[in-house]
Design a protein around this motif. Structure first.
Motif, PDB file in Angstrom:
ATOM      1  N   HIS A  36       0.833  -1.224   0.000  1.00  0.00           N
ATOM      2  CA  HIS A  36       0.000   0.000   0.000  1.00  0.00           C
ATOM      3  C   HIS A  36       0.859   1.263   0.000  1.00  0.00           C
ATOM      4  CE1 HIS A  36      -3.648  -2.280   0.883  1.00  0.00           C
ATOM      5  NE2 HIS A  36      -2.942  -2.958   1.778  1.00  0.00           N
ATOM      6  N   THR A  38       2.361   3.446  -2.069  1.00  0.00           N
ATOM      7  CA  THR A  38       2.053   4.680  -2.796  1.00  0.00           C
ATOM      8  C   THR A  38       0.748   5.295  -2.277  1.00  0.00           C
ATOM      9  OG1 THR A  38       3.159   3.702  -4.668  1.00  0.00           O
ATOM     10  CG2 THR A  38       1.875   5.657  -5.118  1.00  0.00           C
ATOM     11  N   GLU A  39      -0.220   4.414  -1.963  1.00  0.00           N
ATOM     12  CA  GLU A  39      -1.514   4.892  -1.449  1.00  0.00           C
ATOM     13  C   GLU A  39      -1.297   5.613  -0.101  1.00  0.00           C
ATOM     14  OE1 GLU A  39      -4.023   1.522  -1.002  1.00  0.00           O
ATOM     15  OE2 GLU A  39      -5.736   2.767  -0.396  1.00  0.00           O
ATOM     16  N   SER A  84       0.329   8.922  -0.641  1.00  0.00           N
ATOM     17  CA  SER A  84      -0.600   9.893  -1.263  1.00  0.00           C
ATOM     18  C   SER A  84      -1.513  10.497  -0.201  1.00  0.00           C
ATOM     19  CB  SER A  84      -1.467   9.221  -2.333  1.00  0.00           C
ATOM     20  OG  SER A  84      -0.663   8.733  -3.352  1.00  0.00           O
ATOM     21  N   VAL A  85      -2.082   9.614   0.650  1.00  0.00           N
ATOM     22  CA  VAL A  85      -2.951  10.097   1.736  1.00  0.00           C
ATOM     23  C   VAL A  85      -2.133  11.005   2.656  1.00  0.00           C
ATOM     24  CG1 VAL A  85      -4.290   9.403   3.776  1.00  0.00           C
ATOM     25  CG2 VAL A  85      -4.431   8.050   1.672  1.00  0.00           C
ATOM     26  N   GLN A 141       6.296  10.863  -3.928  1.00  0.00           N
ATOM     27  CA  GLN A 141       5.601   9.782  -3.227  1.00  0.00           C
ATOM     28  C   GLN A 141       6.448   8.523  -3.240  1.00  0.00           C
ATOM     29  OE1 GLN A 141       3.890  12.070  -4.768  1.00  0.00           O
ATOM     30  NE2 GLN A 141       1.711  12.034  -4.289  1.00  0.00           N
ATOM     31  N   VAL A 173      -5.213   3.970   5.761  1.00  0.00           N
ATOM     32  CA  VAL A 173      -5.191   3.009   4.649  1.00  0.00           C
ATOM     33  C   VAL A 173      -5.343   1.572   5.159  1.00  0.00           C
ATOM     34  CG1 VAL A 173      -3.793   2.077   2.745  1.00  0.00           C
ATOM     35  CG2 VAL A 173      -3.893   4.546   3.129  1.00  0.00           C
TER      36      VAL A 173
END
Ligand code: HEM
Length: 382
Positions: free
Chosen positions: A20, A22-23, A26-27, A54, A109
């Motif tokens: 997870h 990159t997610e 990003s968040v 990122q 996440v």
């Protein structure tokens, strides 16, 4: 000191976070900029949009976490980042902000999978990793030629090629400059009219000779969504007599002492730090092969200086014009390099990746290859 239990939790959860990564980042960025909009004065918004930062941050935090038992293993990578952080004026007080937002993003996440044990372990681990950065950066602040951003006056502007201009700048306070190391860069802070934020960018120094001032080169970025907000601003507005803010020279992409001959490989404006290295090494009588890849001849900067090297037997230039001759291939490089050379490279992230793969395929040892891309080094997957 982290407990064994904390280390075990961190190492065991790295794969989930990798999945997870990159997610999460990003968040993390979205939330951090919402809570701390002042940080938009430091971060490069183009890199944000392209997702480069990122990837770089995610990879670094995870690489550090994997090495949590022996963090000294990541110091060579941290050192390069620490130079950039110092040039951008990242201070110890910024680290808790990044930490809190990173933990927020992990929690968000992972959802229920983020147990209090996992959150506590990562909070502690981040603190230890941040400390490695803070300590290295403290040493760099201590040795920096000046602190913060200092005003310089533009003494000369020169068109070097179709899209590259060089600028010579001198300190407004009249202070003498210390010698720079070939391969280092300066960082400019500008505030283009109409934009809500300051913008910071790194540009390589062209010359170790600072008798006339610090000389750096800027390529006008005509592609991309943002169309090079700072490079276009500098090209269009900065003229002789104007003032500009600079932080002290930084960077550890410098030529290390070696008995081997040298080869420099550049793509586009990546020629800049290598040109400074060429000046530094050629006077020492070192054998240098200078390989440059450009779209065509009009795009080659520093032609006056290249011509001045023509009478020097220890320096050989090779130009590859992709418009007419295609890419710089393995076959072409095999015709130039013996494999004995210590290689220094600079260019785009994409050019660096291709060159690293090509040189590796030629059997050149990774230890013989040194490089600095425009953009985050950790985003290079090799
Ligand atoms: C650049 C990692 C903390 C601000 C970078 C890069 C990496 C990185 C890998 C790219 C370097 C390159 O260009 O090659 C980390 C890690 C941190 C950390 C692992 C924590 C342990 C911070 C903090 C700040 C910060 C606390 C400030 C709030 C920046 C900025 C850049 C950068 C502004 C330049 C890149 C851009 O603007 O796109 N960092 N960093 N970093 N970092 Fe950090």
């Amino acid at each position: 000191m982290l407990s064994q239990e904390t280390r075990d939790i961190v190492k065991a959860t790295v794969p989930v976070l990798e999945q997870h990564g990159t997610e999460i980042t990003s968040v993390f960025y979205a939330h951090m900029f919402e809570e701390h909009p002042e940080l938009l004065n430091i971060f490069n918004k183009t890199n944000q949009k392209l997702g480069r930062q990122q990837t770089a941050l995610a990879q670094t935090v995870l690489a550090a976490a994997k090495h949590i038992d022996h963090l000294e293993a990541i110091i060579p990578n941290v050192n390069q980042i620490a130079h950039k952080h110092r040039a951008l004026e990242i201070k110890p007080e910024h680290y808790p902000i990044v930490g809190e937002n990173l933990i927020y993003a992990i929690r968000k996440v992972l959802g229920e999978a983020a147990t209090p044990e996992i959150i506590n372990a990562w909070t502690e681990a981040y603190g230890v990793i941040a400390d490695v950065f803070i300590q290295l950066e403290k040493a760099l602040y201590d040795e920096a030629e000046w602190q913060g951003f200092k005003p310089f006056k533009v003494a000369r502007v020169k068109e070097e090629s179709a899209h590259v201009k060089s600028f010579i700048v001198v300190p407004v306070d009249g202070q003498a400059l210390k010698p720079v190391k070939a391969g280092q860069y300066i960082t400019v802070k500008v505030h283009p009219e109409g934009d809500p934020n300051d913008m910071l960018r790194h540009y390589s120094i062209c010359h170790t000779d600072i008798t006339k001032g610090i000389e750096f080169a800027v390529k006008r970025d005509v592609h991309g969504e943002e169309k090079g907000a700072v490079s276009n601003y500098l090209h269009d507005t900065l003229k002789e007599g104007d003032e500009i803010l600079l932080s002290a020279p930084a960077g550890e992409f410098t030529v290390k002492a070696t008995d081997r001959p040298l080869a420099f490989i550049s793509g586009g404006v990546g020629m800049t730090p290598l040109m400074a290295m060429l000046h530094e090494q050629a006077v020492k009588g070192k054998d240098v092969k200078f390989i440059h890849s450009a779209y065509n001849r009009a795009e080659v900067p520093f032609k006056d200086e290249i011509t001045a090297f023509h009478n020097q037997e220890n320096v050989q230039f090779y130009f590859n014009y992709s418009e007419s001759a295609g890419r710089l291939t393995k076959e072409k490089l095999e015709g130039i390099l013996t494999g004995e050379e210590e290689i220094y490279m600079c260019g785009s992230v994409n050019f660096m990746e291709v060159m690293l793969k090509t040189l590796t395929a030629m059997g050149i040892a990774r230890e013989q290859i040194h490089f600095e891309p425009f953009g985050p080094k950790m985003s290079i997957t090799m």
